[in-house]
Design a protein around this motif. Sequence first.
Motif, PDB file in Angstrom:
ATOM      1  N   LYS A 196      10.344  62.806  13.287  1.00 47.16           N
ATOM      2  CA  LYS A 196      10.083  63.955  14.149  1.00 47.16           C
ATOM      3  C   LYS A 196      11.017  65.107  13.799  1.00 47.16           C
ATOM      4  O   LYS A 196      10.613  66.261  13.697  1.00 47.16           O
ATOM      5  N   TYR A 197      12.284  64.749  13.595  1.00 41.65           N
ATOM      6  CA  TYR A 197      13.290  65.765  13.299  1.00 41.65           C
ATOM      7  C   TYR A 197      12.957  66.523  12.015  1.00 41.65           C
ATOM      8  O   TYR A 197      13.118  67.734  11.924  1.00 41.65           O
ATOM      9  N   MET A 198      12.431  65.786  11.029  1.00 41.38           N
ATOM     10  CA  MET A 198      12.180  66.430   9.740  1.00 41.38           C
ATOM     11  C   MET A 198      10.817  67.091   9.618  1.00 41.38           C
ATOM     12  O   MET A 198      10.654  68.016   8.834  1.00 41.38           O
ATOM     13  N   ALA A 228      15.525  60.763   0.960  1.00 37.91           N
ATOM     14  CA  ALA A 228      16.952  60.731   1.292  1.00 37.91           C
ATOM     15  C   ALA A 228      17.175  61.251   2.708  1.00 37.91           C
ATOM     16  O   ALA A 228      17.937  60.666   3.486  1.00 37.91           O
ATOM     17  N   GLY A 229      16.489  62.334   3.041  1.00 38.76           N
ATOM     18  CA  GLY A 229      16.644  62.907   4.375  1.00 38.76           C
ATOM     19  C   GLY A 229      16.203  61.934   5.463  1.00 38.76           C
ATOM     20  O   GLY A 229      16.931  61.683   6.424  1.00 38.76           O
ATOM     21  N   ILE A 230      15.002  61.364   5.307  1.00 33.33           N
ATOM     22  CA  ILE A 230      14.467  60.450   6.312  1.00 33.33           C
ATOM     23  C   ILE A 230      15.412  59.265   6.503  1.00 33.33           C
ATOM     24  O   ILE A 230      15.758  58.880   7.630  1.00 33.33           O
ATOM     25  N   MET A 231      15.865  58.699   5.365  1.00 36.21           N
ATOM     26  CA  MET A 231      16.739  57.534   5.426  1.00 36.21           C
ATOM     27  C   MET A 231      18.050  57.865   6.147  1.00 36.21           C
ATOM     28  O   MET A 231      18.469  57.178   7.075  1.00 36.21           O
ATOM     29  N   ILE A 232      18.672  58.958   5.724  1.00 35.47           N
ATOM     30  CA  ILE A 232      19.976  59.298   6.287  1.00 35.47           C
ATOM     31  C   ILE A 232      19.867  59.646   7.771  1.00 35.47           C
ATOM     32  O   ILE A 232      20.689  59.240   8.588  1.00 35.47           O
ATOM     33  N   PHE A 233      18.805  60.369   8.144  1.00 28.83           N
ATOM     34  CA  PHE A 233      18.658  60.703   9.565  1.00 28.83           C
ATOM     35  C   PHE A 233      18.270  59.479  10.408  1.00 28.83           C
ATOM     36  O   PHE A 233      18.607  59.408  11.581  1.00 28.83           O
ATOM     37  N   ALA A 266      22.034  71.151   9.232  1.00 30.14           N
ATOM     38  CA  ALA A 266      22.747  72.355   9.656  1.00 30.14           C
ATOM     39  C   ALA A 266      21.792  73.501   9.974  1.00 30.14           C
ATOM     40  O   ALA A 266      22.145  74.440  10.676  1.00 30.14           O
ATOM     41  N   ASN A 267      20.549  73.430   9.453  1.00 30.53           N
ATOM     42  CA  ASN A 267      19.624  74.553   9.640  1.00 30.53           C
ATOM     43  C   ASN A 267      18.435  74.232  10.545  1.00 30.53           C
ATOM     44  O   ASN A 267      17.390  74.878  10.459  1.00 30.53           O
ATOM     45  N   GLY A 268      18.583  73.231  11.374  1.00 27.42           N
ATOM     46  CA  GLY A 268      17.585  73.040  12.403  1.00 27.42           C
ATOM     47  C   GLY A 268      16.404  72.145  12.071  1.00 27.42           C
ATOM     48  O   GLY A 268      15.361  72.241  12.707  1.00 27.42           O
ATOM     49  N   GLY A 269      16.507  71.263  11.077  1.00 28.83           N
ATOM     50  CA  GLY A 269      15.477  70.240  10.891  1.00 28.83           C
ATOM     51  C   GLY A 269      14.157  70.738  10.340  1.00 28.83           C
ATOM     52  O   GLY A 269      14.091  71.411   9.316  1.00 28.83           O
ATOM     53  N   GLY A 270      13.049  70.385  11.018  1.00 32.34           N
ATOM     54  CA  GLY A 270      11.693  70.590  10.526  1.00 32.34           C
ATOM     55  C   GLY A 270      11.386  72.002  10.049  1.00 32.34           C
ATOM     56  O   GLY A 270      10.692  72.174   9.038  1.00 32.34           O
ATOM     57  N   ALA A 271      11.897  72.982  10.758  1.00 30.88           N
ATOM     58  CA  ALA A 271      11.609  74.360  10.361  1.00 30.88           C
ATOM     59  C   ALA A 271      12.170  74.623   8.974  1.00 30.88           C
ATOM     60  O   ALA A 271      11.514  75.225   8.111  1.00 30.88           O
ATOM     61  N   PHE A 272      13.377  74.127   8.736  1.00 26.60           N
ATOM     62  CA  PHE A 272      14.001  74.294   7.425  1.00 26.60           C
ATOM     63  C   PHE A 272      13.193  73.575   6.352  1.00 26.60           C
ATOM     64  O   PHE A 272      12.932  74.128   5.281  1.00 26.60           O
ATOM     65  N   THR A 312      11.057  66.666  -4.863  1.00 28.08           N
ATOM     66  CA  THR A 312      10.854  66.879  -3.427  1.00 28.08           C
ATOM     67  C   THR A 312      10.747  65.542  -2.699  1.00 28.08           C
ATOM     68  O   THR A 312      11.332  65.352  -1.628  1.00 28.08           O
ATOM     69  N   LEU A 313      10.011  64.615  -3.306  1.00 31.99           N
ATOM     70  CA  LEU A 313       9.851  63.294  -2.696  1.00 31.99           C
ATOM     71  C   LEU A 313      11.210  62.631  -2.464  1.00 31.99           C
ATOM     72  O   LEU A 313      11.486  62.102  -1.376  1.00 31.99           O
ATOM     73  N   ILE A 314      12.075  62.695  -3.485  1.00 28.35           N
ATOM     74  CA  ILE A 314      13.387  62.064  -3.356  1.00 28.35           C
ATOM     75  C   ILE A 314      14.220  62.744  -2.273  1.00 28.35           C
ATOM     76  O   ILE A 314      14.906  62.083  -1.487  1.00 28.35           O
ATOM     77  N   ALA A 315      14.160  64.065  -2.224  1.00 30.34           N
ATOM     78  CA  ALA A 315      14.918  64.777  -1.184  1.00 30.34           C
ATOM     79  C   ALA A 315      14.436  64.345   0.196  1.00 30.34           C
ATOM     80  O   ALA A 315      15.239  64.058   1.091  1.00 30.34           O
ATOM     81  N   LEU A 316      13.097  64.258   0.362  1.00 39.53           N
ATOM     82  CA  LEU A 316      12.555  63.896   1.677  1.00 39.53           C
ATOM     83  C   LEU A 316      12.936  62.462   2.037  1.00 39.53           C
ATOM     84  O   LEU A 316      13.330  62.179   3.176  1.00 39.53           O
TER      85      LEU A 316
END
Length: 445
Positions: free
Chosen positions: A198-200, A262-267, A34-40, A256-260
């Motif tokens: 790339k997105y993240m 989860a993000g990579i997997m879901i995206f 919702a907040n624009g990916g990598g910048a967030f 942080t590792l888990i959040a990243l």
Amino acid sequence: MQVSRFSRVGFILAAAGSAVGLGNVWKFPYMTGANGGGAFVMVYLLTIVCIGVALFLAEVAIGRLSRKDPVSAFRDLAPEGKKGWKWAGFIVITPVLIASFYTIVMGWILKYIVLSISSLPNSADKAGALFGGMVTTQVGEQIFYFTIAFFATFFIVSRGLIKGIEKANIILMPLLFIILFALMGYAMTLSGFGDAMKYMFVPDFSKITPNSVLAALGQAFFTLSLGVGTIITYATALPKHNNLLKSSVMVAGLDTLIALIAGIMIFSFTFHYGLTPSEGPGLIFVTLPSLFGDMGTFGNLISVLLFVALAFAGITSAISMIEPSIAYMENYLKISRTKALVIIGVVVYILGMLALLSNIEGLKEYVTYFGLGFFDILDKLTSMILMPIGGILTCIFVGYVIDKTLLRELFLEFMGEKFFNLWLFLIRFVVPVCVLIVTVSKFLA
Ligand code: TRP
């Protein structure tokens, strides 16, 4: 008072178990979307390092120096004449409120484990209708799953800090890591993986807005369980010669590792199937199930794994919301643990029930105040008001009230003088000011 102690890895896993929760696997990915990916992601990482770790260390100091529940800790560490600081210990109420609606979401997750085994919706429309229908019309079913999540949580806490909480984390956290790594491994084989990376990780700086900075800071707070007495309570059971800096950095790092991951997997899933990442809170409960439902039996398997991982992440966080108030009632009020559990249990169950009913068509009118449903009230009250207040109180207490020689003695064992001064500077000025700005501007927005 003789307090039982965690093992070294026990503390790290328990604190990481508290930190790694629905906030990482559910909230972080959708907020990134919702907040624009990598910048967030970049702003988020920066706030974790500068603000999150500093405040985490402050809470560890309060727990480790006092070895008492939060109310007693604030009272005992305050100098004579300032014993009124014990009231700051009542931040232990915040996580009880959080637990009430967090347990409802855990109930949804249990229901989705069952759905993943039986039948998943095979289109986004159906998935949306299913999720919406469950939340707004299925009273009995939601109460059923909520009750299971509730009892599971209280059962673990009832067994105590070491036999219940430490043990549950030592079993569940490694399982959670294994499942997430396996899912990540699968995600790497998908064509969406490159896009997800790339997105993240490639920031588009034009997407950094005041709002995305605020969102990142709020998320850093929630994800490290700060400002609520949880870390204070766990730190009371730290083993004697523990490198506090190393342990804290490990916890924040794991979180942080888990959040990243989860993000990579879901995206990866999202991009592979040509869906949009900016779906919002429905990302986990709507977008992904429809995609898994479309994949056949293999999709069911992936879906079970994902929701089991979410359930593990959720319960290790939920138990950490209950323990601080129980510790307070046991140590300060001298109530038996069982009695304390019943009292807090009744509160969580009643509030949770009201929150659940506040989403139900035809009933929600009765549990809506100031135009907000009770579920949203609990959510907003805790994350926008109570947690930031807890964080600011902690900073003021550690930065200005506690005897500085105590802090010095505690920390200089693990860090140089320069680092200690930098940390103190962050706690005295940077963290409280940032938190204040975020909180106030959320109200103005
Ligand atoms: N950190 C957890 C998550 O990311 C949530 C959590 C656990 C929490 N304990 C807490 C949040 C105490 C606030 C207060 O989901």
